[in-house]
Design a protein around this motif. Structure first.
Motif, PDB file in Angstrom:
ATOM      1  N   ARG A  40       0.823  -5.625   2.263  1.00 25.73           N
ATOM      2  CA  ARG A  40       0.882  -6.288   0.968  1.00 25.73           C
ATOM      3  C   ARG A  40      -0.022  -7.684   1.203  1.00 25.73           C
ATOM      4  NH1 ARG A  40       7.254  -6.871  -1.003  1.00 25.73           N
ATOM      5  NH2 ARG A  40       7.483  -4.772  -1.434  1.00 25.73           N
ATOM      6  N   ARG A  41      -0.075  -8.017   2.360  1.00 22.00           N
ATOM      7  CA  ARG A  41      -0.924  -9.465   2.422  1.00 22.00           C
ATOM      8  C   ARG A  41      -2.512  -9.159   2.668  1.00 22.00           C
ATOM      9  NH1 ARG A  41       1.284 -14.484   1.437  1.00 22.00           N
ATOM     10  NH2 ARG A  41       3.489 -14.162   1.821  1.00 22.00           N
ATOM     11  N   LEU A  42      -2.664  -7.848   3.404  1.00 18.01           N
ATOM     12  CA  LEU A  42      -3.965  -7.456   3.931  1.00 18.01           C
ATOM     13  C   LEU A  42      -4.577  -6.541   3.211  1.00 18.01           C
ATOM     14  CD1 LEU A  42      -3.398  -7.469   7.766  1.00 18.01           C
ATOM     15  CD2 LEU A  42      -4.084  -9.422   6.331  1.00 18.01           C
ATOM     16  N   LEU A  43      -3.891  -5.619   2.220  1.00 14.84           N
ATOM     17  CA  LEU A  43      -4.472  -4.629   1.346  1.00 14.84           C
ATOM     18  C   LEU A  43      -4.270  -4.699   0.049  1.00 14.84           C
ATOM     19  CD1 LEU A  43      -3.371  -1.443   3.551  1.00 14.84           C
ATOM     20  CD2 LEU A  43      -5.551  -2.539   3.651  1.00 14.84           C
ATOM     21  N   VAL A  44      -5.359  -4.234  -0.692  1.00 14.17           N
ATOM     22  CA  VAL A  44      -5.112  -4.240  -2.249  1.00 14.17           C
ATOM     23  C   VAL A  44      -5.089  -2.778  -2.704  1.00 14.17           C
ATOM     24  CG1 VAL A  44      -7.702  -4.466  -2.580  1.00 14.17           C
ATOM     25  CG2 VAL A  44      -6.069  -4.885  -4.612  1.00 14.17           C
ATOM     26  N   THR A  45      -4.162  -2.309  -3.540  1.00  9.11           N
ATOM     27  CA  THR A  45      -3.903  -1.015  -3.658  1.00  9.11           C
ATOM     28  C   THR A  45      -3.996  -0.996  -5.316  1.00  9.11           C
ATOM     29  OG1 THR A  45      -2.597  -0.576  -1.685  1.00  9.11           O
ATOM     30  CG2 THR A  45      -2.483   1.169  -3.628  1.00  9.11           C
ATOM     31  N   VAL A  46      -4.909   0.234  -5.750  1.00  9.98           N
ATOM     32  CA  VAL A  46      -4.751   0.524  -7.284  1.00  9.98           C
ATOM     33  C   VAL A  46      -4.266   2.060  -7.486  1.00  9.98           C
ATOM     34  CG1 VAL A  46      -6.242   0.640  -9.341  1.00  9.98           C
ATOM     35  CG2 VAL A  46      -6.659  -1.227  -7.636  1.00  9.98           C
ATOM     36  N   GLU A  47      -3.202   2.295  -8.216  1.00 10.05           N
ATOM     37  CA  GLU A  47      -2.703   3.487  -8.575  1.00 10.05           C
ATOM     38  C   GLU A  47      -3.194   3.813  -9.962  1.00 10.05           C
ATOM     39  OE1 GLU A  47       1.491   5.155  -7.726  1.00 10.05           O
ATOM     40  OE2 GLU A  47       1.546   4.471  -9.712  1.00 10.05           O
ATOM     41  N   ILE A  48      -3.858   5.037 -10.191  1.00 11.31           N
ATOM     42  CA  ILE A  48      -4.385   5.565 -11.256  1.00 11.31           C
ATOM     43  C   ILE A  48      -3.697   7.015 -11.613  1.00 11.31           C
ATOM     44  CG2 ILE A  48      -6.375   6.223 -12.649  1.00 11.31           C
ATOM     45  CD1 ILE A  48      -8.039   5.136 -10.168  1.00 11.31           C
ATOM     46  N   PRO A  49      -2.543   6.761 -12.678  1.00  9.30           N
ATOM     47  CA  PRO A  49      -1.989   8.076 -12.999  1.00  9.30           C
ATOM     48  C   PRO A  49      -2.922   9.055 -13.606  1.00  9.30           C
ATOM     49  CG  PRO A  49      -1.426   6.359 -14.371  1.00  9.30           C
ATOM     50  CD  PRO A  49      -2.273   5.639 -13.399  1.00  9.30           C
ATOM     51  N   SER A  50      -2.318  10.370 -13.811  1.00  7.53           N
ATOM     52  CA  SER A  50      -3.489  11.288 -14.292  1.00  7.53           C
ATOM     53  C   SER A  50      -3.505  11.205 -15.857  1.00  7.53           C
ATOM     54  CB  SER A  50      -2.924  12.714 -14.082  1.00  7.53           C
ATOM     55  OG  SER A  50      -1.308  12.787 -14.266  1.00  7.53           O
ATOM     56  N   LYS A  51      -2.303  10.594 -16.525  1.00 12.87           N
ATOM     57  CA  LYS A  51      -2.407  10.350 -18.011  1.00 12.87           C
ATOM     58  C   LYS A  51      -3.430   9.322 -18.445  1.00 12.87           C
ATOM     59  CE  LYS A  51       1.376   6.999 -18.493  1.00 12.87           C
ATOM     60  NZ  LYS A  51       2.507   6.812 -19.016  1.00 12.87           N
ATOM     61  N   ASP A  52      -3.820   8.519 -17.607  1.00  5.38           N
ATOM     62  CA  ASP A  52      -4.769   7.248 -18.050  1.00  5.38           C
ATOM     63  C   ASP A  52      -6.156   7.841 -18.078  1.00  5.38           C
ATOM     64  OD1 ASP A  52      -4.625   3.962 -17.647  1.00  5.38           O
ATOM     65  OD2 ASP A  52      -6.636   5.025 -17.106  1.00  5.38           O
ATOM     66  N   GLU A 142      -0.179  13.948 -11.443  1.00  4.61           N
ATOM     67  CA  GLU A 142      -1.047  13.507 -10.302  1.00  4.61           C
ATOM     68  C   GLU A 142      -1.469  12.153 -10.591  1.00  4.61           C
ATOM     69  OE1 GLU A 142      -4.545  15.739 -10.024  1.00  4.61           O
ATOM     70  OE2 GLU A 142      -3.657  17.677  -9.506  1.00  4.61           O
ATOM     71  N   THR A 143      -1.513  11.536  -9.295  1.00  7.30           N
ATOM     72  CA  THR A 143      -2.154  10.441  -9.125  1.00  7.30           C
ATOM     73  C   THR A 143      -3.265   9.840  -7.995  1.00  7.30           C
ATOM     74  OG1 THR A 143      -0.312   9.688  -7.468  1.00  7.30           O
ATOM     75  CG2 THR A 143       0.109   9.125  -9.644  1.00  7.30           C
ATOM     76  N   SER A 147      -7.029   2.314  -1.824  1.00  4.56           N
ATOM     77  CA  SER A 147      -6.698   1.113  -1.046  1.00  4.56           C
ATOM     78  C   SER A 147      -7.840   0.523  -0.411  1.00  4.56           C
ATOM     79  CB  SER A 147      -5.579   1.469  -0.234  1.00  4.56           C
ATOM     80  OG  SER A 147      -4.440   1.934  -0.791  1.00  4.56           O
ATOM     81  N   ALA A 148      -7.869  -0.783  -0.259  1.00  4.98           N
ATOM     82  CA  ALA A 148      -8.954  -1.451   0.564  1.00  4.98           C
ATOM     83  C   ALA A 148      -8.417  -2.613   1.239  1.00  4.98           C
ATOM     84  CB  ALA A 148     -10.208  -1.632  -0.435  1.00  4.98           C
ATOM     85  N   LEU A 149      -9.308  -3.338   1.694  1.00  5.92           N
ATOM     86  CA  LEU A 149      -8.762  -4.529   2.594  1.00  5.92           C
ATOM     87  C   LEU A 149      -8.643  -5.761   1.393  1.00  5.92           C
ATOM     88  CD1 LEU A 149     -10.842  -4.716   5.934  1.00  5.92           C
ATOM     89  CD2 LEU A 149      -8.273  -4.234   5.684  1.00  5.92           C
ATOM     90  N   ALA A 150      -8.099  -6.650   1.429  1.00  5.80           N
ATOM     91  CA  ALA A 150      -7.800  -7.739   0.211  1.00  5.80           C
ATOM     92  C   ALA A 150      -9.106  -8.448  -0.003  1.00  5.80           C
ATOM     93  CB  ALA A 150      -6.551  -8.513   0.696  1.00  5.80           C
ATOM     94  N   ARG A 151      -9.890  -8.462   1.115  1.00  3.00           N
ATOM     95  CA  ARG A 151     -11.322  -9.176   1.002  1.00  3.00           C
ATOM     96  C   ARG A 151     -12.200  -8.489  -0.037  1.00  3.00           C
ATOM     97  NH1 ARG A 151     -15.011  -7.124   4.404  1.00  3.00           N
ATOM     98  NH2 ARG A 151     -14.294  -5.526   6.131  1.00  3.00           N
ATOM     99  N   ASP A 152     -11.915  -6.876  -0.026  1.00  2.00           N
ATOM    100  CA  ASP A 152     -12.598  -5.953  -0.721  1.00  2.00           C
ATOM    101  C   ASP A 152     -12.089  -5.834  -2.118  1.00  2.00           C
ATOM    102  OD1 ASP A 152     -14.505  -5.783   1.269  1.00  2.00           O
ATOM    103  OD2 ASP A 152     -13.292  -4.169   2.378  1.00  2.00           O
TER     104      ASP A 152
END
Length: 440
Positions: A40-52, A142-143, A147-152
């Motif tokens: 949670r501290r070091l990574l940023v994660t974005v989830e994209i569902p198939s309905k979006d 589907e999703t 994910s990337a480092l928080a700095r990115d």
């Protein structure tokens, strides 16, 4: 007893094992918590569902991003192509010239993909739930997770922006035609080139009247709301086949920078609730088109004999257009070749606020079409052509349709004298065909 337990080697060993197990459990849970906190501290994660909508945008962008730069290690596409897990997505479309094109793109398959993009490492996970279906489309859920480092963090946002810009750029300057798929709207084919409003020649004043009325409606939403009038407007274009009703609607959409939602009331599985839902959830900046509205319920009766009937009722259509649950901020265009067959309840104000007859080609309309196709033709040739196609009876029903004129002009492109010389092909096509056949 205590001395016995203290000196018993089995008890001591068991107690030791319990202690070791408890210690390992604490370490394992602690490690998982530490890993969760670190993630949670070091990574940023974005989830994209198939309905979006961004789901399709991202996959398409991933298949085309920096395609001219595949040899560079910073290219996302180049890294994905090195993966052993890829899926093929094939697209098939027909150009306006009639030429059909098929192409395919490689996109990340379900699984994990570590890629490097612009000097940063990304984890792209595409998951497919085989046991879970999208109730709207019936396809597996589907999703895609990036994910990337928080700095990115900004890099992930930039990727989504790039994907959106690339998708919208394909539609810029074009008209998207939507059709219903279940309870939602989906693009039908590739975006179409916008049709210029002047490319559809109607009789004098008709085009200007319709354009000014639509523009006035779109510019006066506040006026409607202040007076408690439902902010929606319906148009009925009626007239013989080939008079340019649908073509004008296409050109109007291009003029307004709007898209078109084509509604098929005879579609299998269409119900009153689904119709109301589709009308209430049309894509923004879209015209809703109900073509051949007079034939809809006739087709229902024919389909019932074949065993697959649309379940839209006439009252359901009326309520969807102007009922309590009818949506606002909506433009609906209906077309018909036979206005006499329409129920008065369907074409009353509130459902069809503007009714315009688009007839076969008048003298002025024929002349304007001739000069549009042949801008270098003389006025004498244009007047001669108009007089040649003018019906002897003078009845509008005996006039030539704009669609027939257009086909004639295309056949004699860049040859106005040829169009005039062969005008009999327009006035008596059947006899012309019979005469040609007799010589063969």
């Amino acid at each position: 007893m205590e001395a016995f337990l203290a000196t018993n080697p089995y008890f001591s060993a068991g107690f030791g094992l319990i202690g070791v197990g408890a210690g390992l459990a604490v370490l394992r849970n602690g490690g998982m918590q530490i890993a969760t906190i670190a993630r949670r501290r070091l990574l940023v994660t974005v989830e994209i569902p198939s309905k979006d909508p961004s789901y399709a945008w991202f996959l398409k962008w991933a298949s085309t991003a920096t395609a001219s730069n595949r040899e560079h290690s910073t290219s996302l596409l180049a890294n994905l192509l090195r993966s052993n897990q890829l899926s093929v997505e094939t697209s098939f479309r027909t150009r306006e010239t009639g030429k059909s094109l098929a192409s395919f793109a490689l996109v990340p398959a379900p699984g994990r993909h570590f890629v490097q993009h612009k000097g940063a490492w990304l984890l792209i996970e595409r998951a497919r739930e085989k046991s879970m279906l999208d109730l709207k489309t019936g396809t597996p859920w589907e999703t895609v997770t990036v994910s990337a480092l928080a700095r990115d963090r900004q890099l992930v946002i930039d990727i989504l922006e790039d994907a959106k810009s690339a998708a919208l750029a394909e539609e810029e300057g074009k008209t998207v035609v939507y059709t219903s798929y279940g309870p939602e709207w989906r693009p039908f084919g590739a975006p179409r080139r916008r049709r210029d409003i002047g490319s559809v020649v109607l009789d004098d004043g008709i085009s200007d009247h319709l354009v000014s009325d639509v523009e006035a409606f779109l510019a006066n939403g506040k006026w409607y709301h202040e007076r408690g009038i439902p902010y929606r407007r319906g148009y009925l274009l009626y007239g013989p086949p080939g008079s340019g009703k649908t073509s004008f609607i296409q050109s109007l959409a291009g003029h307004l920078d709007y898209n078109i939602c084509v509604m098929n009331l005879s579609e299998r599985g269409m119900t009153d609730d689904r119709l109301a839902h589709l009308l209430a959830n049309a894509p923004p900046r879209s015209l809703i088109l109900l073509e051949d509205i007079d034939a809809a319920f006739t087709k229902h009766r024919d389909q019932a004999k074949e065993g697959f009937q649309s379940m839209v009722t006439f009252s359901g259509l009326l309520n969807a257009l102007d009922g309590v649950a009818a949506s606002e901020e909506r433009l609906v265009f209906m077309t018909t070749n036979h206005i006499s067959r329409l129920d008065p309840a369907l074409i009353r104000p509130g459902r069809a606020d503007v009714k315009v007859k688009i007839d076969n080609s008048s003298d002025s309309q024929t002349r304007n079409m001739f000069l549009r196709f042949y801008p270098n033709a003389t006025a004498d040739v244009a007047n001669a052509f108009v007089n040649a196609v003018k019906p002897v009876s003078g009845n509008a029903c005996d006039r030539v349709s704009p669609a027939s004129l257009q086909g004639h002009f295309v056949l004699h492109r860049d040859d106005p004298e040829g169009a005039l010389r062969n005008v009999s092909m327009l006035t008596s096509p059947q006899s012309e065909f019979e005469e040609t056949s007799s010589h063969q």
